[in-house]
Scaffold this motif. Sequence first.
Motif, PDB file in Angstrom:
ATOM      1  N   VAL B   5       0.705  -1.166  -0.094  1.00  0.00           N
ATOM      2  CA  VAL B   5       0.014   0.139  -0.161  1.00  0.00           C
ATOM      3  C   VAL B   5       1.013   1.188   0.185  1.00  0.00           C
ATOM      4  O   VAL B   5       1.750   1.377   0.971  1.00  0.00           O
ATOM      5  CB  VAL B   5      -0.941   0.301   1.217  1.00  0.00           C
ATOM      6  CG1 VAL B   5      -1.907   1.296   1.222  1.00  0.00           C
ATOM      7  CG2 VAL B   5      -1.759  -1.342   1.351  1.00  0.00           C
ATOM      8  N   ASP B  12      -6.540   6.417   4.331  1.00  0.00           N
ATOM      9  CA  ASP B  12      -7.327   5.594   5.390  1.00  0.00           C
ATOM     10  C   ASP B  12      -8.809   5.749   5.049  1.00  0.00           C
ATOM     11  O   ASP B  12      -9.741   5.809   6.080  1.00  0.00           O
ATOM     12  CB  ASP B  12      -7.033   6.435   6.539  1.00  0.00           C
ATOM     13  CG  ASP B  12      -5.531   6.511   7.038  1.00  0.00           C
ATOM     14  OD1 ASP B  12      -4.912   5.458   6.817  1.00  0.00           O
ATOM     15  OD2 ASP B  12      -5.257   7.528   7.456  1.00  0.00           O
ATOM     16  N   ALA B  57      -4.599   2.748  -4.181  1.00  0.00           N
ATOM     17  CA  ALA B  57      -3.166   2.868  -3.585  1.00  0.00           C
ATOM     18  C   ALA B  57      -2.550   1.496  -3.230  1.00  0.00           C
ATOM     19  O   ALA B  57      -1.272   1.384  -2.907  1.00  0.00           O
ATOM     20  CB  ALA B  57      -3.211   3.527  -2.147  1.00  0.00           C
TER      21      ALA B  57
END
Lengths: 403, 62
Positions: B5, B12, B57
């Motif tokens: 990631v 988040d 990501a």
Amino acid sequence: MRTTRRVVIAGASMGGLRAAERLRAAGFTGEIVAIGDEPHLPYNRPPLSKEALATEVTHDALAFRLRPAVADVTWRLGVRVVGADLDARAVWLGDGAELTCDGLVIATGMRPRRLPGPAAGRHVVRTLEDARDLRAELRPGVNVLVVGAGFIGCEVAATARTLGASVTVVAPEDAPMRRPLGYELGTALRRRHEERGVTFLLGRTIAAFLGEIGEMGENRVTGAALSDGTRLDADVVVEAVGSVANTEWLDGNGLDLSDGVLCDGALRVEGRHGVVAVGDIARFPNPRYDGVPRRVEHWSIPTDTAKHAALTLLADLGLGEGIATPFAPLPTFWSDQYELRLQSFGAPALGESDIRVLEGDLGGEVVVGYHRDGELVGVVLIGMPSAAARYRAALLNRTPLAA
Amino acid sequence: MKVIVDMDVCKDHGQCVFAAPEVFQINEDGHLVYVAEPDESLRDAVEEAADVCPLQAITIED
Ligand SMILES: Cc1cc2nc3c(=O)[nH]c(=O)nc-3n(C[C@H](O)[C@H](O)[C@H](O)COP(=O)(O)OP(=O)(O)OC[C@H]3O[C@@H](n4cnc5c(N)ncnc54)[C@H](O)[C@@H]3O)c2cc1C
Ligand code: SF4
């Protein structure tokens, strides 16, 4: 005569890509041709009004990963689909070509609604080029007028303000993001914007844009006259006043195109064997709520719809069993404004008459619940990322929240 | 299977957590933590997580 089966995907963005992936995942080995009028392979749009607008806008940074399974998809980019004869299973392209197929995926999405007026200095944000053009004009000190106070308008306002522009938002509602979030939360978010120096002129619309002939002979926007008679100066205008479905190419086929493309609960275009729709353009019923078909312009929807539409299409082609469970996605949406992360699960708009703060407070981090007949139908979180999973699970499984 | 990631890109969102809770978690501070070398049996879930990450990501190596 073609000997292999062919599926044509009209629209080469997220919905088109996900449909291709899902067709392959479900075992379709025939030919897949995706046609897109943008010159790019599929890329991610949400950053266009957020971080990409603030830094730089490159296709490399935004492109979706192409899985090996879709390596043999034929991408015909920079070409528009201009018409279709669904009975004959044929689509016509802007370059004069005709393409026949066995199955068709409609994935042409939406385009921004435009207002009339002088061309130069007025922007929308939908494509990479849109974001690039706008970014070039967002300098510290310029006067930016954002028309529309939905999510995209508010995100652009936040980004432009962060870049040092002076920002005014004009919209007819009494609070930003009014329809999805309700008055209280919309107003709380308005305050966050105002603390950063954004001005809101609400309850008003644009009567006309003002313009003058610029140095290059272009008709350049200089401001706007509002419905209440106010006149505003503006160097840059961003219009975020909703979108229009790209359905013109389907005209003449007897479809219900009154708002996107009407589909049944399996994403099959109403009454059309072998034709499905995915993404923003698909208007489908969600049995999670009621039988009313709706379009949902959320990033999660291309992925969700493609999964089911691919199975439906293959079943129509005699290549599979179709969908096992009814399509009933949990709508999921997020928005970033300044450092604020907003996450929405479910259908807040259906629970507008009974809104409760479930955790936190409206001035800071908060969880807001939207109820219909006493049942929780939507949750919006500002911040509180670690609480998201709990609320999402409650909505997904329709379980009451633990006290 | 290796999961990477890009933590400069990750914001988040936690969408990956819904797709593959065995691999991705949001900790008490609201930040993403994940298993870098999950079991091969979780590949479908991890692929799904990579698809639904709004920032794209997540990359999967071999
Ligand atoms: C600026 C912006 C910010 C967003 N932010 C968020 C967010 O924060 N959270 C969230 O949940 N969602 C967000 N969204 C929504 C999300 O990006 C969309 O729901 C998603 O892109 C829909 O994908 P799609 O493939 O259905 O449609 P699109 O991405 O619109 O793809 C349709 C494609 O078809 C092409 N096309 C149209 N007509 C033709 C034709 N006749 N022939 C050939 N090609 C054609 C179009 O050019 C386009 O490439 C945002 C959208 C935008 C524009
Ligand atoms: S979904 Fe993407 S951005 Fe969100 S926590 Fe997971 S990796 Fe990070």
